[in-house]
Design a protein around this motif. Structure first.
Motif, PDB file in Angstrom:
ATOM      1  N   ARG A 160      10.621  33.662  16.765  1.00 22.62           N
ATOM      2  CA  ARG A 160       9.785  32.612  16.187  1.00 22.62           C
ATOM      3  C   ARG A 160      10.513  31.882  15.053  1.00 22.62           C
ATOM      4  NH1 ARG A 160       4.576  32.680  18.034  1.00 22.62           N
ATOM      5  NH2 ARG A 160       3.938  34.569  19.088  1.00 22.62           N
ATOM      6  N   ASP A 161      11.787  31.627  15.294  1.00 20.68           N
ATOM      7  CA  ASP A 161      12.639  30.951  14.318  1.00 20.68           C
ATOM      8  C   ASP A 161      12.600  29.448  14.586  1.00 20.68           C
ATOM      9  OD1 ASP A 161      14.628  30.016  12.646  1.00 20.68           O
ATOM     10  OD2 ASP A 161      16.059  31.573  13.185  1.00 20.68           O
ATOM     11  N   GLY A 162      12.095  28.688  13.638  1.00 19.55           N
ATOM     12  CA  GLY A 162      11.990  27.242  13.792  1.00 19.55           C
ATOM     13  C   GLY A 162      13.313  26.508  13.741  1.00 19.55           C
ATOM     14  N   ALA A 163      14.387  27.224  13.432  1.00 15.27           N
ATOM     15  CA  ALA A 163      15.705  26.590  13.341  1.00 15.27           C
ATOM     16  C   ALA A 163      16.158  26.025  14.680  1.00 15.27           C
ATOM     17  CB  ALA A 163      16.740  27.592  12.833  1.00 15.27           C
ATOM     18  N   ARG A 164      15.614  26.533  15.759  1.00 16.12           N
ATOM     19  CA  ARG A 164      16.058  26.040  17.063  1.00 16.12           C
ATOM     20  C   ARG A 164      15.723  24.577  17.247  1.00 16.12           C
ATOM     21  NH1 ARG A 164      12.309  27.393  21.871  1.00 16.12           N
ATOM     22  NH2 ARG A 164      10.275  27.438  20.892  1.00 16.12           N
ATOM     23  N   TRP A 165      14.722  24.072  16.527  1.00 18.79           N
ATOM     24  CA  TRP A 165      14.354  22.658  16.643  1.00 18.79           C
ATOM     25  C   TRP A 165      15.192  21.780  15.716  1.00 18.79           C
ATOM     26  CZ3 TRP A 165      12.046  22.128  20.911  1.00 18.79           C
ATOM     27  CH2 TRP A 165      11.173  23.094  21.368  1.00 18.79           C
ATOM     28  N   ARG A 166      15.957  22.395  14.830  1.00 16.54           N
ATOM     29  CA  ARG A 166      16.792  21.641  13.902  1.00 16.54           C
ATOM     30  C   ARG A 166      18.275  21.713  14.266  1.00 16.54           C
ATOM     31  NH1 ARG A 166      13.052  24.364  10.785  1.00 16.54           N
ATOM     32  NH2 ARG A 166      14.527  25.946  10.167  1.00 16.54           N
ATOM     33  N   ASN A 167      18.579  22.342  15.358  1.00 15.49           N
ATOM     34  CA  ASN A 167      19.964  22.505  15.786  1.00 15.49           C
ATOM     35  C   ASN A 167      20.245  21.539  16.942  1.00 15.49           C
ATOM     36  OD1 ASN A 167      22.387  23.364  16.918  1.00 15.49           O
ATOM     37  ND2 ASN A 167      22.034  25.491  16.357  1.00 15.49           N
ATOM     38  N   ALA A 168      21.000  20.483  16.653  1.00 17.77           N
ATOM     39  CA  ALA A 168      21.280  19.461  17.668  1.00 17.77           C
ATOM     40  C   ALA A 168      22.010  20.041  18.878  1.00 17.77           C
ATOM     41  CB  ALA A 168      22.092  18.328  17.054  1.00 17.77           C
ATOM     42  N   GLY A 169      22.835  21.043  18.650  1.00 17.01           N
ATOM     43  CA  GLY A 169      23.564  21.662  19.759  1.00 17.01           C
ATOM     44  C   GLY A 169      22.661  22.370  20.742  1.00 17.01           C
ATOM     45  N   LEU A 170      21.494  22.801  20.273  1.00 20.17           N
ATOM     46  CA  LEU A 170      20.534  23.443  21.175  1.00 20.17           C
ATOM     47  C   LEU A 170      19.633  22.408  21.851  1.00 20.17           C
ATOM     48  CD1 LEU A 170      19.433  26.536  19.059  1.00 20.17           C
ATOM     49  CD2 LEU A 170      21.112  26.428  20.896  1.00 20.17           C
ATOM     50  N   LEU A 171      19.339  21.332  21.146  1.00 19.93           N
ATOM     51  CA  LEU A 171      18.471  20.300  21.712  1.00 19.93           C
ATOM     52  C   LEU A 171      19.203  19.456  22.756  1.00 19.93           C
ATOM     53  CD1 LEU A 171      16.659  19.116  18.476  1.00 19.93           C
ATOM     54  CD2 LEU A 171      15.733  20.543  20.299  1.00 19.93           C
ATOM     55  N   TRP A 172      20.461  19.126  22.477  1.00 22.06           N
ATOM     56  CA  TRP A 172      21.266  18.299  23.370  1.00 22.06           C
ATOM     57  C   TRP A 172      22.621  18.961  23.592  1.00 22.06           C
ATOM     58  CZ3 TRP A 172      19.098  15.916  18.919  1.00 22.06           C
ATOM     59  CH2 TRP A 172      17.915  15.242  19.161  1.00 22.06           C
ATOM     60  N   PRO A 173      22.675  20.071  24.314  1.00 21.15           N
ATOM     61  CA  PRO A 173      23.918  20.832  24.428  1.00 21.15           C
ATOM     62  C   PRO A 173      25.061  20.088  25.122  1.00 21.15           C
ATOM     63  CG  PRO A 173      22.277  21.680  25.945  1.00 21.15           C
ATOM     64  CD  PRO A 173      21.585  20.683  25.069  1.00 21.15           C
ATOM     65  N   LEU A 174      24.765  19.125  25.954  1.00 24.62           N
ATOM     66  CA  LEU A 174      25.832  18.429  26.663  1.00 24.62           C
ATOM     67  C   LEU A 174      26.412  17.276  25.847  1.00 24.62           C
ATOM     68  CD1 LEU A 174      24.418  18.321  30.293  1.00 24.62           C
ATOM     69  CD2 LEU A 174      25.950  19.992  29.235  1.00 24.62           C
ATOM     70  N   PHE A 175      25.809  16.966  24.702  1.00 22.00           N
ATOM     71  CA  PHE A 175      26.267  15.859  23.889  1.00 22.00           C
ATOM     72  C   PHE A 175      26.881  16.325  22.580  1.00 22.00           C
ATOM     73  CE2 PHE A 175      22.809  14.259  26.501  1.00 22.00           C
ATOM     74  CZ  PHE A 175      23.456  13.256  27.177  1.00 22.00           C
ATOM     75  N   ALA A 176      27.040  17.632  22.410  1.00 21.01           N
ATOM     76  CA  ALA A 176      27.593  18.181  21.164  1.00 21.01           C
ATOM     77  C   ALA A 176      29.086  17.849  21.061  1.00 21.01           C
ATOM     78  CB  ALA A 176      27.396  19.687  21.115  1.00 21.01           C
ATOM     79  N   LYS A 177      29.542  17.699  19.849  1.00 22.76           N
ATOM     80  CA  LYS A 177      30.964  17.439  19.619  1.00 22.76           C
ATOM     81  C   LYS A 177      31.742  18.732  19.759  1.00 22.76           C
ATOM     82  CE  LYS A 177      30.267  13.626  16.481  1.00 22.76           C
ATOM     83  NZ  LYS A 177      30.454  13.104  15.136  1.00 22.76           N
ATOM     84  N   GLY A 178      32.974  18.584  20.148  1.00 29.43           N
ATOM     85  CA  GLY A 178      33.857  19.746  20.216  1.00 29.43           C
ATOM     86  C   GLY A 178      34.042  20.184  21.566  1.00 29.43           C
TER      87      GLY A 178
END
Length: 53
Positions: A35-53
Motif C-alpha cells: 500500500r505504498d503510494g510511491a508507485r503513482w509518483r514513479n514515472a518509470g512505473l507509470l510509463w516504463p517504455l518511455f523511461a530514459k536510460g
C-alpha cells in the motif's frame, strides 16, 4: 518497391520492451501489496517504455 526488415533487431527490441514491462509490473505489484503510494509518483512505473536510460 522492396522492404528489408531485420527481424533479429525487431525481436531484440520487443524482448527489451517486454523485460522493462515485466520489471515495472512486478515492482508496481510489490508496492501495491505494501500500500505504498510511491508507485503513482514513479514515472518509470507509470510509463516504463518511455523511461530514459
Amino acid at each position: 518497391m522492396t522492404a528489408e526488415t531485420n527481424f533479429d533487431a525487431v525481436a531484440r527490441r520487443l524482448s527489451t520492451q517486454a523485460g522493462a514491462l515485466a520489471v515495472a509490473w512486478a515492482t508496481s505489484r510489490r508496492l501495491a501489496a505494501r500500500r505504498d503510494g510511491a508507485r503513482w509518483r514513479n514515472a518509470g512505473l507509470l510509463w516504463p517504455l518511455f523511461a530514459k536510460g
